[in-house]
Design a protein around this motif. Structure first.
Motif, PDB file in Angstrom:
ATOM      1  N   ALA A 100       0.820  -1.216   0.000  1.00 30.68           N
ATOM      2  CA  ALA A 100       0.000   0.000   0.000  1.00 30.68           C
ATOM      3  C   ALA A 100       0.853   1.264   0.000  1.00 30.68           C
ATOM      4  CB  ALA A 100      -0.936   0.008   1.204  1.00 30.68           C
ATOM      5  N   GLY A 101       2.106   1.143   0.441  1.00 31.67           N
ATOM      6  CA  GLY A 101       2.974   2.313   0.486  1.00 31.67           C
ATOM      7  C   GLY A 101       3.526   2.711  -0.865  1.00 31.67           C
ATOM      8  N   VAL A 102       3.405   1.817  -1.864  1.00 30.17           N
ATOM      9  CA  VAL A 102       3.975   2.134  -3.179  1.00 30.17           C
ATOM     10  C   VAL A 102       2.956   2.036  -4.317  1.00 30.17           C
ATOM     11  CG1 VAL A 102       6.314   1.456  -2.522  1.00 30.17           C
ATOM     12  CG2 VAL A 102       4.761  -0.269  -3.451  1.00 30.17           C
ATOM     13  N   VAL A 103       1.843   1.353  -4.078  1.00 33.13           N
ATOM     14  CA  VAL A 103       0.856   1.184  -5.136  1.00 33.13           C
ATOM     15  C   VAL A 103       0.191   2.524  -5.459  1.00 33.13           C
ATOM     16  CG1 VAL A 103      -1.139   0.721  -3.651  1.00 33.13           C
ATOM     17  CG2 VAL A 103      -1.017  -0.330  -5.922  1.00 33.13           C
ATOM     18  N   ALA A 104      -0.258   2.676  -6.683  1.00 36.21           N
ATOM     19  CA  ALA A 104      -0.940   3.903  -7.083  1.00 36.21           C
ATOM     20  C   ALA A 104      -2.173   4.131  -6.206  1.00 36.21           C
ATOM     21  CB  ALA A 104      -1.358   3.816  -8.546  1.00 36.21           C
ATOM     22  N   PRO A 105      -2.355   5.338  -5.672  1.00 37.79           N
ATOM     23  CA  PRO A 105      -3.480   5.599  -4.760  1.00 37.79           C
ATOM     24  C   PRO A 105      -4.839   5.257  -5.341  1.00 37.79           C
ATOM     25  CG  PRO A 105      -1.940   7.432  -4.733  1.00 37.79           C
ATOM     26  CD  PRO A 105      -1.497   6.517  -5.850  1.00 37.79           C
ATOM     27  N   GLU A 106      -4.985   5.412  -6.669  1.00 39.82           N
ATOM     28  CA  GLU A 106      -6.294   5.127  -7.273  1.00 39.82           C
ATOM     29  C   GLU A 106      -6.628   3.634  -7.214  1.00 39.82           C
ATOM     30  OE1 GLU A 106      -3.263   5.691 -10.631  1.00 39.82           O
ATOM     31  OE2 GLU A 106      -3.818   6.667  -8.754  1.00 39.82           O
ATOM     32  N   LEU A 107      -5.631   2.791  -6.918  1.00 42.47           N
ATOM     33  CA  LEU A 107      -5.893   1.362  -6.807  1.00 42.47           C
ATOM     34  C   LEU A 107      -6.256   0.950  -5.388  1.00 42.47           C
ATOM     35  CD1 LEU A 107      -3.032  -0.109  -9.053  1.00 42.47           C
ATOM     36  CD2 LEU A 107      -5.417   0.365  -9.657  1.00 42.47           C
ATOM     37  N   LEU A 108      -6.194   1.902  -4.469  1.00 47.89           N
ATOM     38  CA  LEU A 108      -6.549   1.612  -3.083  1.00 47.89           C
ATOM     39  C   LEU A 108      -8.009   1.962  -2.828  1.00 47.89           C
ATOM     40  CD1 LEU A 108      -3.447   2.923  -1.092  1.00 47.89           C
ATOM     41  CD2 LEU A 108      -4.115   0.546  -1.443  1.00 47.89           C
ATOM     42  N   SER A 109      -8.556   1.365  -1.766  1.00 49.16           N
ATOM     43  CA  SER A 109      -9.920   1.662  -1.326  1.00 49.16           C
ATOM     44  C   SER A 109      -9.972   1.433   0.172  1.00 49.16           C
ATOM     45  CB  SER A 109     -10.929   0.738  -2.016  1.00 49.16           C
ATOM     46  OG  SER A 109     -10.717  -0.606  -1.605  1.00 49.16           O
ATOM     47  N   SER A 110     -11.040   1.925   0.806  1.00 45.50           N
ATOM     48  CA  SER A 110     -11.207   1.679   2.239  1.00 45.50           C
ATOM     49  C   SER A 110     -11.269   0.183   2.521  1.00 45.50           C
ATOM     50  CB  SER A 110     -12.490   2.355   2.740  1.00 45.50           C
ATOM     51  OG  SER A 110     -12.396   3.755   2.630  1.00 45.50           O
ATOM     52  N   TYR A 111     -11.938  -0.551   1.639  1.00 37.89           N
ATOM     53  CA  TYR A 111     -12.051  -1.994   1.831  1.00 37.89           C
ATOM     54  C   TYR A 111     -10.673  -2.645   1.807  1.00 37.89           C
ATOM     55  CZ  TYR A 111     -13.218  -6.887   1.048  1.00 37.89           C
ATOM     56  OH  TYR A 111     -13.301  -8.241   1.165  1.00 37.89           O
ATOM     57  N   ARG A 112      -9.845  -2.266   0.847  1.00 35.31           N
ATOM     58  CA  ARG A 112      -8.510  -2.859   0.777  1.00 35.31           C
ATOM     59  C   ARG A 112      -7.676  -2.477   1.994  1.00 35.31           C
ATOM     60  NH1 ARG A 112      -3.978  -2.577  -4.138  1.00 35.31           N
ATOM     61  NH2 ARG A 112      -2.329  -3.567  -2.927  1.00 35.31           N
ATOM     62  N   ALA A 113      -7.808  -1.218   2.451  1.00 31.22           N
ATOM     63  CA  ALA A 113      -7.049  -0.783   3.628  1.00 31.22           C
ATOM     64  C   ALA A 113      -7.424  -1.614   4.852  1.00 31.22           C
ATOM     65  CB  ALA A 113      -7.303   0.708   3.892  1.00 31.22           C
ATOM     66  N   PHE A 114      -8.722  -1.792   5.075  1.00 34.47           N
ATOM     67  CA  PHE A 114      -9.153  -2.587   6.221  1.00 34.47           C
ATOM     68  C   PHE A 114      -8.787  -4.063   6.042  1.00 34.47           C
ATOM     69  CE2 PHE A 114     -12.204   0.974   7.111  1.00 34.47           C
ATOM     70  CZ  PHE A 114     -11.684   1.277   8.360  1.00 34.47           C
TER      71      PHE A 114
END
Length: 281
Positions: free
Chosen positions: A93-107
């Motif tokens: 998560a520290g290097v992936v493009a932010p648009e590929l992240l979501s709240s669901y993935r973070a949790f």
């Protein structure tokens, strides 16, 4: 998270154990704080807020360890004896493009970190050199199980907030789902790369199904919202069953079914660890 292959029985004293617990929580605080800072830099205020919440959650865990340290005399080893690897894994998560992240993935990432912590402390307890250290490690495992429950609830909320309506499975109960999981695990056990450990996991699923007939649970509303595709895969079915047992552990008023639900949740976490470790064909 430290791997159980790193011989946790090298944690030989209570000050060492508390130092390790403290270091693991500090590592998680630093990891989530760095992710929150990155999301702010990338103008993703929504995800920065998610990681800020995770920082606050881990700081609460750290305060709990500090209170525990004070209750046991306040002695903490200068350095943890077992930190061969980073205890916190941001899973890219520290290097992936932010648009590929979501709240669901973070949790989801946070859930997996807490599940690994539960497995680790359970293993420490199993190899503790003294009764006091066994009790202390079991306490840490129980705390981590509570963290798993909290974060999985948050993940469900994030999932439902971002999903469209899907068909629901009807007329299901936990013993039925456990037997479906047994079938999945038996099929996996027949594969060359799997073997005996998955036969043991299948037997555990059958045992849970039978045990619920002797000690029934009060019921969980999660069974009313089982998406049809969930039962078609071992991982997704294990995830759903784990959510059910964590929910039941909070709902049960009687001690025996509550302890049974907690034990079942621990078994499902172990099953998930094994399933996730399977090589992708």
């Amino acid at each position: 998270m430290p791997e159980t292959t790193q011989q946790p029985w090298r944690v030989r004293s209570m000050p060492d154990l508390i130092a390790l617990a403290r270091a693991m929580e500090q590592d998680a605080v630093a990891g989530y704080r760095a992710l929150a800072s990155r999301m702010r830099d990338e103008n993703r205020a929504d995800l920065a807020a998610v990681f800020d919440r995770l920082v606050a959650e881990e700081q609460g865990h750290l305060e709990m360890v500090d209170r525990w340290s004070a209750d046991t005399g306040g002695e903490i080893a200068a350095m943890p004896v077992l930190m061969p690897e980073a205890s916190f894994d941001d899973e890219g998560a520290g290097v992936v493009a932010p648009e590929l992240l979501s709240s669901y993935r973070a949790f989801s990432m946070a859930v997996r970190n807490e599940e690994r912590a539960f497995v680790f402390w359970s293993y420490v307890a199993a190899h503790a050199p003294s009764h006091d250290m066994q009790i202390a490690a079991e306490r840490m495992a129980k705390e981590e199980l509570g963290h798993v429950a909290t974060l999985r609830r948050e993940r469900r909320l994030a999932f439902h907030a971002g999903r469209k309506a899907a068909p629901k499975a009807a007329n299901v109960d936990l013993p039925m789902l456990e037997m479906q999981l047994n079938d999945h695990l038996e099929r996996i056990a027949a594969m060359p790369m799997a073997g005996e450990k998955f036969r043991a996991l299948a037997a555990a699923a059958r045992h849970r199904a039978a045990a619920m007939k002797a000690i029934p649970f009060v019921g969980t509303p999660l069974l009313d919202n089982l998406p049809e595709p969930v039962s078609g895969q071992a991982v997704s079915l294990s995830e759903f069953l784990l959510d059910c047992y964590l929910d039941l552990a909070e709902r049960e008023k009687k001690e025996q079914p509550r302890l049974q639900a907690q034990a079942f949740a621990g078994q499902l976490i172990d099953s998930l660890q094994q399933l996730r470790a399977l090589p992708v064909p």
